[in-house]
Design a protein around this motif. Structure first.
Motif, PDB file in Angstrom:
ATOM      1  N   HIS A  69       0.664  -1.473   0.042  1.00 41.85           N
ATOM      2  CA  HIS A  69      -0.284   0.456   0.339  1.00 41.85           C
ATOM      3  C   HIS A  69       1.331   1.335   0.204  1.00 41.85           C
ATOM      4  CE1 HIS A  69       0.241   0.456   4.242  1.00 41.85           C
ATOM      5  NE2 HIS A  69      -0.238   1.806   3.999  1.00 41.85           N
ATOM      6  N   ASP A  70       2.101   1.056   1.109  1.00 43.62           N
ATOM      7  CA  ASP A  70       2.515   2.131   0.785  1.00 43.62           C
ATOM      8  C   ASP A  70       4.189   2.443   0.257  1.00 43.62           C
ATOM      9  OD1 ASP A  70       1.548   4.527   1.529  1.00 43.62           O
ATOM     10  OD2 ASP A  70       2.547   3.913   3.714  1.00 43.62           O
ATOM     11  N   ARG A  73       5.814   4.964  -0.987  1.00 47.72           N
ATOM     12  CA  ARG A  73       7.167   6.373  -0.014  1.00 47.72           C
ATOM     13  C   ARG A  73       7.904   6.595  -0.218  1.00 47.72           C
ATOM     14  NH1 ARG A  73       3.345  10.112   2.094  1.00 47.72           N
ATOM     15  NH2 ARG A  73       1.686   8.983   3.296  1.00 47.72           N
ATOM     16  N   HIS A  91       1.385   9.219  -3.382  1.00 46.86           N
ATOM     17  CA  HIS A  91       2.453   8.358  -3.042  1.00 46.86           C
ATOM     18  C   HIS A  91       1.654   7.598  -3.397  1.00 46.86           C
ATOM     19  CE1 HIS A  91      -0.177   8.357   0.907  1.00 46.86           C
ATOM     20  NE2 HIS A  91       0.002   7.159   0.754  1.00 46.86           N
ATOM     21  N   HIS A 123      -6.197   4.227  -0.722  1.00 47.86           N
ATOM     22  CA  HIS A 123      -6.119   4.398   0.378  1.00 47.86           C
ATOM     23  C   HIS A 123      -5.745   5.060   0.954  1.00 47.86           C
ATOM     24  CE1 HIS A 123      -1.497   4.420   0.430  1.00 47.86           C
ATOM     25  NE2 HIS A 123      -1.460   4.564   1.428  1.00 47.86           N
ATOM     26  N   ASP A 148      -4.187   1.054   8.341  1.00 44.18           N
ATOM     27  CA  ASP A 148      -2.817   1.626   8.068  1.00 44.18           C
ATOM     28  C   ASP A 148      -3.561   2.663   9.233  1.00 44.18           C
ATOM     29  OD1 ASP A 148      -1.049   2.887   6.436  1.00 44.18           O
ATOM     30  OD2 ASP A 148      -2.379   4.559   5.196  1.00 44.18           O
TER      31      ASP A 148
END
Ligand SMILES: [Fe+2]
Length: 264
Positions: A69-70, A73, A91, A123, A148
């Protein structure tokens, strides 16, 4: 999708993250921060998925979403030295792009790929565009958003308690520590709405915004965790004792109390 797929993806994820190891301690610290965050979001999502009595396959799909999901980043921080999307780029979209270009999940059935890409994309949105999407995309998007948020709340409350990472401006989005609180955010909370990031002007505001997440949490288990970990109390402790903050606190207490009653 099974646990073996997840382990394969996790190995690929770790290899990807290793590419961002840097001699710059600021980059290193924030890459580690997001790698650790990812690990805990995977744990959170499994907890929520199990509480929703999902089968093993569905739990694995949820975990893969959490794992990636990240993804954006890492490139975001090494390129722009910030986690602030408005000063760099979205992001979530960046993560989807990296994941698509890597081809890592391209052997999965199309339907699963679609759910993974969309849940990542949504998200960090203000709202999931539910009317444009199928039920499964909406469901998994809700799962990742809750998982999250639970970890962000853990991270920032530990930060204030001094047991987490030492002072890290990236965590506070480089906001000033001034005494005011946004009237607009307080109004949103009192009207049972999630606040808007564009109203955030200082650290108090970002913490009020985090309180307003209560209106964007979806699963009973998320509320159980919220209460068990005392996250809201810990955030109140960081805010000034003003009339507005006191009203927010009373309001949220009543709101959550009523909701809990409904659940039981
Ligand atoms: Fe994110």
């Amino acid at each position: 999708m099974d646990k073996k797929d997840f382990y394969y993806f996790r190995a690929r994820f770790r290899r990807y993250v290793a590419r961002f190891i840097s001699p710059d301690p600021l980059i290193q610290k924030n890459i580690r921060l997001k790698a650790d965050h990812t690990k805990r979001v995977c744990e959170n999502i499994r907890l929520l998925a199990r509480a929703e009595t999902l089968g093993e396959k569905e739990c694995c799909l949820a975990e893969v979403i959490a794992l990636f999901h990240d993804l954006g980043r890492f490139e975001q921080f090494s390129k722009y030295k910030t986690f602030k999307d408005s000063d760099s780029e979205d992001h979530a979209a960046l993560g989807v792009r990296v994941l698509k270009e890597s081809g890592i999940i391209s052997h999965l059935p199309r339907k699963e790929q679609h759910i993974i890409y969309k849940a990542i994309e949504y998200h960090n949105r203000m709202q999931i565009p539910a009317e444009e999407e199928n039920e499964e995309v909406v469901f998994y998007s809700k799962l990742i958003r809750d998982a999250d948020k639970l970890d962000i709340l853990k991270l920032i409350t530990e930060h204030y308690e001094g047991s987490g990472t030492s002072s890290n401006p990236a965590l506070e989005l480089y906001l000033p520590d001034s005494p005011a609180c946004s009237e607009a955010i307080i109004r949103d909370i009192l009207n049972n709405r999630m606040a808007n990031i564009s109203d955030v002007k200082n650290i108090n505001d970002v913490n009020l915004l985090r309180l307003s997440w209560v209106f964007d949490l979806n699963f009973p288990e998320t509320f159980v965790q919220l209460e068990r970990q005392g996250y809201l109390e810990k955030i109140y402790a960081t805010l000034p004792n003003t009339e507005g903050v006191r009203r927010v606190r009373t309001h949220l207490k009543a709101h959550l109390g009523a909701q809990k009653k409904e659940r039981n």
